[in-house]
Design a protein around this motif. Structure first.
Motif, PDB file in Angstrom:
ATOM      1  N   ILE A 272      -8.018  56.713 177.768  1.00 36.16           N
ATOM      2  CA  ILE A 272      -7.720  57.892 176.956  1.00 36.16           C
ATOM      3  C   ILE A 272      -6.221  58.158 176.929  1.00 36.16           C
ATOM      4  CG2 ILE A 272      -8.013  60.387 176.784  1.00 36.16           C
ATOM      5  CD1 ILE A 272     -10.803  60.051 177.918  1.00 36.16           C
ATOM      6  N   GLN A 273      -5.573  58.034 178.088  1.00 33.07           N
ATOM      7  CA  GLN A 273      -4.140  58.283 178.167  1.00 33.07           C
ATOM      8  C   GLN A 273      -3.354  57.311 177.287  1.00 33.07           C
ATOM      9  OE1 GLN A 273      -6.236  57.988 180.674  1.00 33.07           O
ATOM     10  NE2 GLN A 273      -5.895  59.573 182.237  1.00 33.07           N
ATOM     11  N   ALA A 274      -3.713  56.017 177.361  1.00 31.66           N
ATOM     12  CA  ALA A 274      -3.007  55.007 176.569  1.00 31.66           C
ATOM     13  C   ALA A 274      -3.239  55.231 175.080  1.00 31.66           C
ATOM     14  CB  ALA A 274      -3.478  53.612 176.971  1.00 31.66           C
ATOM     15  N   ARG A 275      -4.459  55.584 174.710  1.00 31.22           N
ATOM     16  CA  ARG A 275      -4.765  55.816 173.297  1.00 31.22           C
ATOM     17  C   ARG A 275      -3.954  56.983 172.737  1.00 31.22           C
ATOM     18  NH1 ARG A 275      -8.177  59.267 170.925  1.00 31.22           N
ATOM     19  NH2 ARG A 275      -9.161  59.818 172.902  1.00 31.22           N
ATOM     20  N   ILE A 276      -3.830  58.050 173.516  1.00 34.34           N
ATOM     21  CA  ILE A 276      -3.082  59.221 173.057  1.00 34.34           C
ATOM     22  C   ILE A 276      -1.598  58.896 172.932  1.00 34.34           C
ATOM     23  CG2 ILE A 276      -2.366  61.561 173.685  1.00 34.34           C
ATOM     24  CD1 ILE A 276      -5.143  61.914 174.955  1.00 34.34           C
ATOM     25  N   VAL A 277      -1.050  58.186 173.918  1.00 33.28           N
ATOM     26  CA  VAL A 277       0.370  57.812 173.873  1.00 33.28           C
ATOM     27  C   VAL A 277       0.648  56.916 172.669  1.00 33.28           C
ATOM     28  CG1 VAL A 277       2.182  56.505 175.039  1.00 33.28           C
ATOM     29  CG2 VAL A 277       0.760  58.085 176.350  1.00 33.28           C
ATOM     30  N   ILE A 278      -0.225  55.930 172.420  1.00 37.55           N
ATOM     31  CA  ILE A 278      -0.046  55.033 171.278  1.00 37.55           C
ATOM     32  C   ILE A 278      -0.116  55.802 169.970  1.00 37.55           C
ATOM     33  CG2 ILE A 278      -1.081  53.112 170.011  1.00 37.55           C
ATOM     34  CD1 ILE A 278      -1.962  51.961 172.725  1.00 37.55           C
ATOM     35  N   THR A 279      -1.082  56.726 169.880  1.00 35.19           N
ATOM     36  CA  THR A 279      -1.220  57.537 168.664  1.00 35.19           C
ATOM     37  C   THR A 279       0.026  58.368 168.407  1.00 35.19           C
ATOM     38  OG1 THR A 279      -3.619  57.679 168.986  1.00 35.19           O
ATOM     39  CG2 THR A 279      -2.604  59.292 167.504  1.00 35.19           C
ATOM     40  N   MET A 280       0.556  58.989 169.456  1.00 37.08           N
ATOM     41  CA  MET A 280       1.765  59.801 169.300  1.00 37.08           C
ATOM     42  C   MET A 280       2.957  58.932 168.903  1.00 37.08           C
ATOM     43  SD  MET A 280       1.126  63.019 169.781  1.00 37.08           S
ATOM     44  CE  MET A 280       2.637  63.822 170.308  1.00 37.08           C
ATOM     45  N   MET A 281       3.038  57.735 169.463  1.00 39.07           N
ATOM     46  CA  MET A 281       4.168  56.854 169.168  1.00 39.07           C
ATOM     47  C   MET A 281       4.148  56.405 167.713  1.00 39.07           C
ATOM     48  SD  MET A 281       4.576  54.521 172.614  1.00 39.07           S
ATOM     49  CE  MET A 281       5.842  53.514 171.851  1.00 39.07           C
ATOM     50  N   TYR A 282       2.990  55.928 167.225  1.00 39.05           N
ATOM     51  CA  TYR A 282       2.996  55.422 165.853  1.00 39.05           C
ATOM     52  C   TYR A 282       2.951  56.555 164.823  1.00 39.05           C
ATOM     53  CZ  TYR A 282      -2.218  55.621 165.278  1.00 39.05           C
ATOM     54  OH  TYR A 282      -3.535  55.993 165.167  1.00 39.05           O
ATOM     55  N   SER A 283       2.653  57.773 165.264  1.00 41.15           N
ATOM     56  CA  SER A 283       2.666  58.912 164.345  1.00 41.15           C
ATOM     57  C   SER A 283       4.044  59.534 164.208  1.00 41.15           C
ATOM     58  CB  SER A 283       1.675  59.984 164.817  1.00 41.15           C
ATOM     59  OG  SER A 283       0.358  59.499 164.822  1.00 41.15           O
ATOM     60  N   LEU A 284       4.823  59.567 165.310  1.00 40.97           N
ATOM     61  CA  LEU A 284       6.044  60.358 165.328  1.00 40.97           C
ATOM     62  C   LEU A 284       7.336  59.546 165.445  1.00 40.97           C
ATOM     63  CD1 LEU A 284       4.642  63.185 167.602  1.00 40.97           C
ATOM     64  CD2 LEU A 284       5.204  63.390 165.177  1.00 40.97           C
ATOM     65  N   ILE A 285       7.303  58.416 166.161  1.00 41.52           N
ATOM     66  CA  ILE A 285       8.525  57.623 166.317  1.00 41.52           C
ATOM     67  C   ILE A 285       9.081  57.156 164.974  1.00 41.52           C
ATOM     68  CG2 ILE A 285       9.517  55.530 167.307  1.00 41.52           C
ATOM     69  CD1 ILE A 285       9.012  57.741 169.330  1.00 41.52           C
ATOM     70  N   PRO A 286       8.245  56.642 164.036  1.00 45.81           N
ATOM     71  CA  PRO A 286       8.806  56.255 162.726  1.00 45.81           C
ATOM     72  C   PRO A 286       9.496  57.393 162.008  1.00 45.81           C
ATOM     73  CG  PRO A 286       6.606  55.337 162.996  1.00 45.81           C
ATOM     74  CD  PRO A 286       6.819  56.267 164.149  1.00 45.81           C
ATOM     75  N   ALA A 287       8.963  58.617 162.133  1.00 43.67           N
ATOM     76  CA  ALA A 287       9.582  59.762 161.469  1.00 43.67           C
ATOM     77  C   ALA A 287      10.982  60.027 161.999  1.00 43.67           C
ATOM     78  CB  ALA A 287       8.711  61.007 161.654  1.00 43.67           C
ATOM     79  N   ALA A 288      11.207  59.726 163.288  1.00 45.24           N
ATOM     80  CA  ALA A 288      12.528  59.922 163.880  1.00 45.24           C
ATOM     81  C   ALA A 288      13.471  58.763 163.570  1.00 45.24           C
ATOM     82  CB  ALA A 288      12.395  60.101 165.398  1.00 45.24           C
ATOM     83  N   VAL A 289      12.907  57.560 163.404  1.00 43.52           N
ATOM     84  CA  VAL A 289      13.723  56.351 163.217  1.00 43.52           C
ATOM     85  C   VAL A 289      14.073  56.116 161.754  1.00 43.52           C
ATOM     86  CG1 VAL A 289      13.707  53.828 163.495  1.00 43.52           C
ATOM     87  CG2 VAL A 289      12.811  55.283 165.306  1.00 43.52           C
ATOM     88  N   ASN A 290      13.206  56.536 160.834  1.00 42.79           N
ATOM     89  CA  ASN A 290      13.411  56.251 159.406  1.00 42.79           C
ATOM     90  C   ASN A 290      14.779  56.670 158.874  1.00 42.79           C
ATOM     91  OD1 ASN A 290      10.981  54.954 158.975  1.00 42.79           O
ATOM     92  ND2 ASN A 290       9.907  56.795 158.315  1.00 42.79           N
TER      93      ASN A 290
END
Length: 327
Positions: A272-290
């Motif tokens: 569960i922890q890994a799934r949540i971290v992965i979801t947050m990363m692919y949801s929010l990191i691109p928005a910061a990097v774009n």
């Protein structure tokens, strides 16, 4: 456990990252706040540059403009609540607030996906039909396409949310996620309709993800073939450098999602922890990097920023010289 036919749940509890020790709450909230500020500041900068630089009033940059708006909106919808959860231990989200957040989370994700489709179509027409491009792809047509993308997606996602609202929510109200999404909420539903609601949602998600992705892959593959066939190396390099920001942005959005879906279908499971971290990363990191990708990889934006910087520096130098003469 026996369920009733009525909804008993009035509030949902947002867990965030399960198992996170309390001593790390402050650090996590600060990191999430910095991420939120990076998303807002970076994408607001892109919006401002595109809005005020007349040289960027072109179809491609209008699409960037809409992508930046979805990134800001997604960050504003998801991050403040999870920051409050770790900053002030505010874990409670009302029933209506949670469903509203779910609506915007999935709507903005779908809008982003279809905007990437429009961006790929823009580059496809520009490379393969360069003489018809100025006629077919104009600022007006892109604006209409983007607005329709927003409006039609909001209407479609409203149906998905209303469908989830038909379920009774009886006794369970703990959401093992950093924000309210369809999977986390419908998992708490009870009654015979839960499976059907989930099937409709999964079908909708696959259409939203795979239909644009199929055309995007075809489009950029065609563009790469066209670039390789060009006789002039300089022209081929220009084509690829023009498409590079779009390809980077598309990969940041789709690659992690496809990885998660493929892993799940191939039998790989995550905690569960890994799934949540992965979801947050692919949801929010691109928005910061774009925004960095747009500025560093897009020639027109780099030139506009360089010229603006030179004008500002020249203006400052002129004022300084003028003051010295007056003295």
């Amino acid at each position: 456990m026996k369920f009733t036919n009525t909804t008993n749940v009035k509030d949902f509890i947002i867990v965030g990252f399960p198992g996170l020790p309390p001593e790390y709450y402050g650090l996590v909230s600060v990191l999430l706040l910095l991420l939120f500020l990076a998303i807002v500041v970076g994408n607001t900068f892109i919006l401002t540059v595109i809005m005020y630089e007349r040289t960027l009033h072109k179809p491609t940059y209008l699409i960037f403009f809409h992508l930046a708006m979805t990134d800001i909106a997604f960050g504003a919808v998801t991050l403040p609540k999870i920051i409050a959860r770790y900053w002030w231990n505010d874990m409670i989200s009302s029933f209506g607030t949670c469903f509203t957040q779910m609506f915007f989370v999935h709507s903005l994700g779908a809008i982003h996906s279809f905007l990437l489709l429009i961006m790929a179509l823009d580059r496809f027409v520009a490379i393969w039909f360069p003489f018809r491009y100025p006629v077919v792809v104009t600022n007006t047509t892109i604006c209409i396409a983007c607005v329709l993308c927003w409006v039609l997606t909001f209407i479609r996602m409203l149906g998905i949310v209303l469908h989830a609202l038909t379920l009774p929510y009886c006794n369970l109200n703990i959401i093992m996620q950093c924000y309210c999404d369809h999977i986390s909420i419908t998992r708490l539903g009870c009654g015979e309709g839960v499976a059907y609601v989930k099937e409709v949602s999964i079908t909708n998600a696959l259409v939203t993800l795979l239909v644009p992705l199929a055309f995007i892959i075809f489009s950029y593959f065609s563009i790469i073939i066209a670039a390789l066939k060009m006789s002039q190396t300089e022209r081929s390099h220009k084509v690829m450098s023009t498409c590079a920001p779009q390809i980077f942005t598309t990969c940041l959005y789709y690659v992690p999602r496809c990885f998660v879906y493929l892993s799940y279908n191939l039998g790989f499971t995550f905690s569960i922890q890994a799934r949540i971290v992965i979801t947050m990363m692919y949801s929010l990191i691109p928005a910061a990097v774009n925004p960095a990708i747009y500025c560093l990889k897009t020639q027109d934006i780099k030139m506009a920023l360089t010229q603006r910087f030179r004008k500002t520096r020249s203006s400052i130098a002129h004022r300084t010289d003028h003051k010295r003469v007056l003295k």
